[in-house]
Scaffold this motif. Structure first.
Motif, PDB file in Angstrom:
ATOM      1  N   ALA A 311       0.816  -1.210   0.000  1.00 30.08           N
ATOM      2  CA  ALA A 311       0.000   0.000   0.000  1.00 30.08           C
ATOM      3  C   ALA A 311       0.851   1.261   0.000  1.00 30.08           C
ATOM      4  O   ALA A 311       1.772   1.411   0.801  1.00 30.08           O
ATOM      5  N   ASP A 312       0.538   2.166  -0.919  1.00 26.88           N
ATOM      6  CA  ASP A 312       1.136   3.494  -1.035  1.00 26.88           C
ATOM      7  C   ASP A 312       2.635   3.486  -1.313  1.00 26.88           C
ATOM      8  O   ASP A 312       3.282   4.530  -1.289  1.00 26.88           O
ATOM      9  N   THR A 337      -5.831   4.195   2.085  1.00 26.70           N
ATOM     10  CA  THR A 337      -4.733   4.286   1.124  1.00 26.70           C
ATOM     11  C   THR A 337      -5.188   5.088  -0.089  1.00 26.70           C
ATOM     12  O   THR A 337      -6.391   5.244  -0.343  1.00 26.70           O
TER      13      THR A 337
END
Length: 422
Positions: A311-312, A337
């Motif tokens: 995530a991210d 996110t």
């Protein structure tokens, strides 16, 4: 302007970073710039050097007005952690003679695409010695992603890689990346706003269902009344592809929902094995560029799985084409996110690894064509406003001119809500 693009992946690779690096180089060349590229032989996402290339040779070629220099590299068939490091190191070392060969040509900007970060010391040294500007474009935060996904596990490697990243972020004249969350991470790594530029991956806005899309569905045996859910792209470690097989198995009794899995990579064989007795699952090889719009147009729903631990750190490049196709998206992403915030406007977000939730989302969209139409139209409109290729690359060209002419800052506080906002 003389521009040297230094990247591991390049055309004729059909997906991922190579696609965008080539389109960027060709656009800049078409607009009057002298563009050279140092890259490897095409191997991604199959992790096998293309049949018409020799991975152990240096090669020079012309592609669409761009001079392309290819360096040898070693490509492992099964890219484990240590093998990945050796793979990246082989390109970093073998590309050095090609970089040195640009000494007399003397570019005004050397534009390094990460990954691979391993090329950053040489790129920076060349830039300083030849008094040109250095630009780092981050497609993936490969250090965090490698450890978050378990690809690398040794603490000393993490220390060394983190030190290499800090050095790069401190010394490149410009740092660009593809999403607002990745820009925020650069800020947390102490990169000042005046050196940051938002440079998203763009989309082909001409994508639309066509007779070729209908023919593709027919060739796969998908009934006209059925809903087709498509995953297309790399089949590797960051995607969490096991959820696709689980969802397809849970829907084995629903003949009105079919799956198309298109791509290549180390995870494909296992995905095929898990789906081998499911008649509503169809596998395709990566499609040629001219067939890609027909593939996207053949889908009623796009699937975008991603592991929670990525995530991210990355924003899947395939999302741009999904939105441009005018089809809704089902993505697996943690709440909060950037991927979740974005996709929730154009589809449904489900928790990573939760196949039951993905099935419920598929059923909800399959039963409501009007809702699919609303989501798809919203995504296409957003892509037209934010991801137009000419607009994104014209802005890059402007930033490159400012950099070489001694202009001011990069793009402050830019977010996905407005391309070029200050």
């Amino acid at each position: 302007m003389k521009l040297l693009i230094y990247c591991l992946n390049y055309a004729p690779e059909l997906t991922g970073i190579g696609k965008y690096a080539a389109e960027q180089a060709e656009w800049l060349a078409m607009h009057g710039h002298d563009v050279r590229v140092i890259t490897s032989h095409p191997y991604y996402p199959a992790w096998r050097v293309a049949d018409d290339h020799c991975g152990w040779r240096y090669q020079r070629e012309q592609r669409a007005g761009v001079t392309v220099f290819r360096a040898p590299l070693w490509v492992p068939h099964t890219p484990s952690s240590i093998k990945r490091l050796l793979h990246l190191a082989s390109f970093a070392l073998c590309s050095l003679p090609l970089l040195a060969a640009q000494w007399r040509w003397r570019p005004e900007v050397i534009f390094l695409v990460e990954p691979p970060l391993a090329c950053s010391p040489a790129a920076l040294a060349f830039a300083r010695l030849r008094h040109c500007k250095a630009w780092l474009h981050i497609q993936d935060y490969e250090v965090e992603a490698a450890f978050a996904l378990g690809l690398l596990k040794h603490p000393w490697l993490e220390l060394a890689a983190s030190a290499l990243e800090r050095h790069a972020l401190m010394h490149f004249d410009r740092i660009s990346t593809i999403s607002s969350s990745m820009l925020s991470l650069a800020r947390r790594k102490a990169v000042p706003d005046e050196r940051l530029v938002y440079l998203p991956n763009w989309a082909d806005l001409a994508i639309a269902p066509s007779a070729s899309s209908v023919a593709l569905r027919s060739a796969l045996g998908i009934p006209a009344h059925a809903v087709a859910a498509l995953y297309s792209g790399n089949m590797g470690n960051k995607q969490g592809l096991e959820i696709l097989a689980e969802a397809a198995r849970l829907l084995a009794g629903e003949t009105g929902i079919h799956f198309i899995f298109c791509g290549a990579g180390p995870g494909r064989a296992l995905l095929e094995q898990r789906c081998q007795d499911l008649p509503q699952v169809h596998f395709l090889a990566l499609q040629p560029a001219e067939q890609f719009p027909a593939l996207l147009g053949a889908a009623d729903i796009h699937l975008l799985p991603q592991r929670a631990d990525a995530a991210d750190l990355v924003l899947p490049s395939k999302l741009a084409g999904m939105l441009a196709s005018g089809r809704p998206v089902i993505a697996t992403a943690e709440a909060g996110t950037e991927l979740a915030s974005l996709v929730s406007q154009f589809g449904i977000v489900t928790p990573p690894g939760d196949a039951q939730a993905m099935v419920r989302a598929l059923q909800a969209l399959a039963e409501r064509p009007a809702r699919r139409g609303l989501f798809g139209a919203a995504g296409k409109a957003w892509a037209a406003s934010h991801l137009d290729r000419h607009a994104v690359l014209a802005r890059l060209e402007s930033e490159l001119r400012r950099l070489t002419e001694g202009g001011g800052a990069g793009t402050r506080g830019t977010t996905l809500e407005g391309l070029g906002e200050k």
